[in-house]
Design an enzyme around this catalytic site. Structure first.
Site, mmCIF file in Angstrom:
data_model
loop_
_atom_site.group_PDB
_atom_site.id
_atom_site.type_symbol
_atom_site.label_atom_id
_atom_site.label_comp_id
_atom_site.label_asym_id
_atom_site.label_seq_id
_atom_site.Cartn_x
_atom_site.Cartn_y
_atom_site.Cartn_z
ATOM 1 N N ARG A 91 35.163 34.636 -48.825
ATOM 2 C CA ARG A 91 34.563 33.820 -49.892
ATOM 3 C C ARG A 91 34.394 34.643 -51.153
ATOM 4 O O ARG A 91 33.547 35.542 -51.205
ATOM 5 C CB ARG A 91 33.205 33.289 -49.430
ATOM 6 C CG ARG A 91 32.465 32.507 -50.504
ATOM 7 C CD ARG A 91 33.087 31.172 -50.812
ATOM 8 N NE ARG A 91 32.932 30.247 -49.697
ATOM 9 C CZ ARG A 91 33.569 29.066 -49.624
ATOM 10 N NH1 ARG A 91 34.398 28.686 -50.589
ATOM 11 N NH2 ARG A 91 33.389 28.289 -48.590
ATOM 12 N N ARG A 127 45.563 32.066 -46.383
ATOM 13 C CA ARG A 127 44.343 32.874 -46.544
ATOM 14 C C ARG A 127 43.732 33.282 -45.204
ATOM 15 O O ARG A 127 42.753 34.016 -45.170
ATOM 16 C CB ARG A 127 43.325 32.175 -47.448
ATOM 17 C CG ARG A 127 42.771 30.875 -46.931
ATOM 18 C CD ARG A 127 41.761 30.276 -47.920
ATOM 19 N NE ARG A 127 41.169 29.054 -47.382
ATOM 20 C CZ ARG A 127 40.067 28.497 -47.834
ATOM 21 N NH1 ARG A 127 39.425 29.045 -48.843
ATOM 22 N NH2 ARG A 127 39.595 27.395 -47.301
ATOM 23 N N HIS A 152 43.064 30.828 -56.188
ATOM 24 C CA HIS A 152 41.724 30.209 -56.281
ATOM 25 C C HIS A 152 40.720 31.264 -56.766
ATOM 26 O O HIS A 152 39.877 31.753 -56.013
ATOM 27 C CB HIS A 152 41.378 29.725 -54.869
ATOM 28 C CG HIS A 152 40.170 28.877 -54.735
ATOM 29 N ND1 HIS A 152 38.946 29.210 -55.247
ATOM 30 C CD2 HIS A 152 39.998 27.686 -54.106
ATOM 31 C CE1 HIS A 152 38.069 28.265 -54.934
ATOM 32 N NE2 HIS A 152 38.692 27.330 -54.244
ATOM 33 N N GLU A 210 41.142 28.168 -61.352
ATOM 34 C CA GLU A 210 42.237 28.383 -60.408
ATOM 35 C C GLU A 210 43.559 27.928 -61.037
ATOM 36 O O GLU A 210 43.594 26.900 -61.704
ATOM 37 C CB GLU A 210 41.961 27.579 -59.136
ATOM 38 C CG GLU A 210 40.544 27.756 -58.617
ATOM 39 C CD GLU A 210 40.151 26.716 -57.576
ATOM 40 O OE1 GLU A 210 41.025 26.221 -56.850
ATOM 41 O OE2 GLU A 210 38.951 26.397 -57.490
HETATM 42 C C1 BG6 Z 1 38.191 24.095 -54.686
HETATM 43 C C2 BG6 Z 1 38.290 22.656 -54.302
HETATM 44 O O1 BG6 Z 1 39.387 24.542 -55.190
HETATM 45 O O2 BG6 Z 1 37.853 24.848 -53.513
HETATM 46 C C3 BG6 Z 1 36.944 22.212 -53.741
HETATM 47 O O3 BG6 Z 1 38.658 21.881 -55.435
HETATM 48 C C4 BG6 Z 1 36.560 23.087 -52.561
HETATM 49 O O4 BG6 Z 1 37.020 20.852 -53.366
HETATM 50 C C5 BG6 Z 1 36.590 24.532 -53.006
HETATM 51 O O5 BG6 Z 1 35.266 22.725 -52.104
HETATM 52 C C6 BG6 Z 1 36.239 25.538 -51.899
HETATM 53 O O6 BG6 Z 1 37.024 25.347 -50.790
HETATM 54 P P1 BG6 Z 1 36.790 26.193 -49.478
HETATM 55 O O7 BG6 Z 1 37.718 25.628 -48.446
HETATM 56 O O8 BG6 Z 1 37.110 27.610 -49.819
HETATM 57 O O9 BG6 Z 1 35.326 26.016 -49.127
#
Ligand code: BG6
Length: 299
Positions: free
Chosen positions: A76, A99, A167, A271
């Site tokens: 994260r 990932r 992302h 992103e």
């Molecule tokens: C974003 C999405 O790019 O990633 C969101 O648009 C999503 O909808 C977020 O909640 C985080 O995703 P994840 O799978 O890493 O919790």
């Protein structure tokens, strides 16, 4: 024994003073890069850039203190590589399996200017039944900026369809003092409370609630203006038609086990990728390149 062999192989790619290896969170192998301007960290798990910091500046990339570091979990923060799909897919991992995959470090290069470039490759069988019939590489170049390139070559006889997104989580001083420019007039999908088709009206987008937007058919650079840190970040991209903005705000932060309840104040995701209607269809023998360059300066 297997672990030892892996690390001996990695050690051959070390460049003293520039590229070193360590056990990162959860003991996952971590590539540590140092240049005259900056430092960076990349996990082989997910080919995940988990840190980039210029000398004398706060970290550019944000990492959650609650991130899990485990083989079957995404990290994260930093830069998750979303591939070969973006978002949810029934019965399959959100944002694709890249990932969650352990990538192979195949090359480390010291550049003439003192920068460093590393090349990672996704194993061909990654994703099992959903494996991509192609060669997937991620090249990260570190100097006074951070450059990331996701290259996909279609080695099959049929077209290859995929979505992709870098992302990127950015550190900010306070989300209430942040604005994002470069998206005025762009059509987007607003994913908060449903999916709504809208057009961006604001020169400077500000954040005061959960924000989850997929901007489509937009190839331009975006800037993050951070009044509290006195920093401007420029996200330049090529080979990308989509830009996603995300901040989970209060309720969603609380609902995520790997995201601190108050951490949304200090991050924003901008992103760059090709998602939804901008998905890539690659003809046999062709290669696509999604490239993002991150610059920062005081303002
Ligand atoms: C974003 C999405 O790019 O990633 C969101 O648009 C999503 O909808 C977020 O909640 C985080 O995703 P994840 O799978 O890493 O919790």
């Amino acid at each position: 024994m297997k672990q030892k062999l892996v690390s001996e192989k990695l050690q051959q790619l070390a460049i003293p003073g520039r590229v070193e290896f360590a056990n990162g969170g959860g003991g996952l192998p971590l590539v540590k890069i140092t240049t005259p301007w900056s430092a960076a960290e990349i996990y082989l798990h997910g080919a995940h850039v988990a840190g980039f910091q210029k000398n004398g500046e706060p970290p550019l990339l944000w990492m959650s203190a609650a991130s899990q570091f485990a083989a079957n979990k995404p990290i994260r923060g930093g830069v998750p590589v979303c591939f070969p799909w973006f978002g949810g897919r029934e019965g399959l991992p959100a944002h694709g399996f890249a990932r969650l995959t352990d990538w192979e470090l195949v090359e480390t290069t010291m550049l003439p200017d003192g920068g460093v470039s590393v090349r990672l490759q996704m194993p061909e069988n990654a994703g099992g039944a959903n494996a991509v019939r192609g060669k997937v590489e991620f090249i990260v170049t570190v100097n006074d900026k951070l450059t990331m390139e996701l290259k996909v070559a279609n080695t099959a006889a049929e077209p290859l369809n995929f979505e992709e997104c870098l992302h990127t989580y950015f550190t900010v001083g306070d989300i209430n003092d942040v604005s994002v420019t470069g998206l005025k007039g762009v059509a987007f999908l607003d994913k908060v409370g449903g999916t709504f088709h809208k057009v961006e009206a604001d020169d400077a987008i500000r954040f005061s609630a959960e924000t989850d937007r997929v901007y489509l058919d937009t190839t331009g650079a975006v800037e993050i203006h951070d009044a509290k840190l006195g920093r401007k970040i420029r996200v330049e991209k090529s080979g990308s038609a989509s830009t996603v903005l995300w901040n989970p705000w209060v309720a969603k932060s609380k609902a995520m086990p790997d995201f601190g309840d108050e951490e949304f104040h200090r991050m924003v995701c901008v992103e760059s990728g090709n998602v939804g209607q901008n998905k890539i269809t690659l003809a046999p023998g062709k290669t696509s390149a999604l490239k993002v360059v991150l610059h920062s300066q005081s303002c």
